[in-house]
Motif scaffolding. Structure first.
Motif, PDB file in Angstrom:
ATOM      1  N   THR A  19       6.895  18.862 -55.430  1.00  0.00           N
ATOM      2  CA  THR A  19       8.312  19.057 -55.692  1.00  0.00           C
ATOM      3  C   THR A  19       9.016  17.717 -55.629  1.00  0.00           C
ATOM      4  O   THR A  19       8.519  16.774 -55.014  1.00  0.00           O
TER       5      THR A  19
ATOM      6  N   LYS B  99      12.705  16.104 -54.477  1.00  0.00           N
ATOM      7  CA  LYS B  99      13.943  16.391 -53.763  1.00  0.00           C
ATOM      8  C   LYS B  99      14.452  15.102 -53.120  1.00  0.00           C
ATOM      9  O   LYS B  99      13.735  14.114 -52.976  1.00  0.00           O
TER      10      LYS B  99
ATOM     11  N   PHE C 237      14.612  16.911 -43.958  1.00  0.00           N
ATOM     12  CA  PHE C 237      14.968  17.973 -44.885  1.00  0.00           C
ATOM     13  C   PHE C 237      14.725  17.499 -46.307  1.00  0.00           C
ATOM     14  O   PHE C 237      14.860  16.317 -46.601  1.00  0.00           O
TER      15      PHE C 237
ATOM     16  N   TYR D   5      19.843  26.194 -55.104  1.00  0.00           N
ATOM     17  CA  TYR D   5      18.551  26.052 -54.431  1.00  0.00           C
ATOM     18  C   TYR D   5      18.771  25.742 -52.955  1.00  0.00           C
ATOM     19  O   TYR D   5      19.694  24.996 -52.608  1.00  0.00           O
TER      20      TYR D   5
ATOM     21  N   ILE E  26      15.433  22.593 -47.660  1.00  0.00           N
ATOM     22  CA  ILE E  26      14.178  22.927 -46.987  1.00  0.00           C
ATOM     23  C   ILE E  26      14.029  22.048 -45.755  1.00  0.00           C
ATOM     24  O   ILE E  26      14.007  20.823 -45.862  1.00  0.00           O
ATOM     25  N   LYS E  27      13.933  22.675 -44.583  1.00  0.00           N
ATOM     26  CA  LYS E  27      13.668  21.925 -43.342  1.00  0.00           C
ATOM     27  C   LYS E  27      12.158  21.819 -43.184  1.00  0.00           C
ATOM     28  O   LYS E  27      11.443  22.817 -43.261  1.00  0.00           O
TER      29      LYS E  27
ATOM     30  N   ASN F 173       4.521  23.233 -41.871  1.00  0.00           N
ATOM     31  CA  ASN F 173       4.368  22.891 -43.285  1.00  0.00           C
ATOM     32  C   ASN F 173       3.204  21.947 -43.501  1.00  0.00           C
ATOM     33  O   ASN F 173       2.937  21.076 -42.686  1.00  0.00           O
TER      34      ASN F 173
END
Length: 149
Positions: A105, A107, A117, A125, A128-129, A134
Motif C-alpha cells: 500500500t 500512504k 500510523f 479511507y 491505519i494504526k 501487523n
C-alpha cells in the motif's frame, strides 16, 4: 527509461528501472508560458535525461503503478507511476510504500508519541494504526510521481 515488471499486487504493480544511455531528450530551458509567448525570447537548448532527473540511486529505485483512490489528496491517482527509493530513511510525513499484512500500500507516514500510523489522503479511507500484531515493513519512500495527461 524502460522498466521490467517484477510484482503485481492488488494496490501496486512494481517495476525495476532499466536506465538507458544516449536517449536524452531536448530540453528547452525557456519556461513554458501559459499566456502569450514572447516573440523576442531566444531558445536555449540542452539535453535532459529523465533517468538522471528521477533516479538518484539506481540499485535502490523501483517504479510502482498506483491502483486505487486512497491518496488522491496528495496527488497520487489511479494509474499514476510512482518512483520509489528504498535507500531513503523513512520519516514523519513522507509518502511511503509499505507492506502491510500481505499487501503493498502507499500512504503518508505519521509518527508521533502514540505510535506509527498510515494516513490516506482521502477522507473515505481510514487511518491505519500500526501495532505489533501487523506484519509491517516500510518498503521505500516515494520521490516522484509520473502522470499521463
Amino acid at each position: 527509461m524502460r522498466s521490467n515488471t517484477i510484482h503485481k499486487g492488488k494496490n501496486l504493480t512494481f517495476f525495476t528501472p532499466e536506465v538507458t544511455s544516449g536517449l536524452d531528450a531536448v530540453f528547452l530551458d525557456t519556461g513554458i508560458s501559459a499566456g502569450f509567448p514572447s516573440p523576442a525570447e531566444d531558445f536555449k537548448e540542452e539535453r535532459l535525461s529523465l533517468d538522471r532527473e528521477l533516479i538518484k540511486n539506481k540499485e535502490a529505485t523501483f517504479f510502482a503503478r498506483v491502483s486505487g483512490q486512497s491518496m488522491i489528496g496528495a496527488g497520487l491517482e489511479d494509474s499514476d507511476l510512482l518512483v520509489i527509493d528504498r535507500s531513503i530513511e523513512p520519516a514523519n510525513n513522507k509518502i511511503a510504500v509499505c507492506f502491510l499484512d500481505g499487501e503493498f500500500t502507499v500512504k503518508r507516514l505519521k509518527i508521533d508519541k502514540d505510535g506509527m500510523f498510515l494516513q490516506p489522503e482521502n477522507p473515505n479511507y481510514p487511518i491505519i494504526k500500526i501495532t505489533e500484531d501487523n506484519d509491517f515493513i516500510i518498503w521505500g519512500i516515494v520521490t516522484n510521481v509520473i502522470k499521463k495527461v
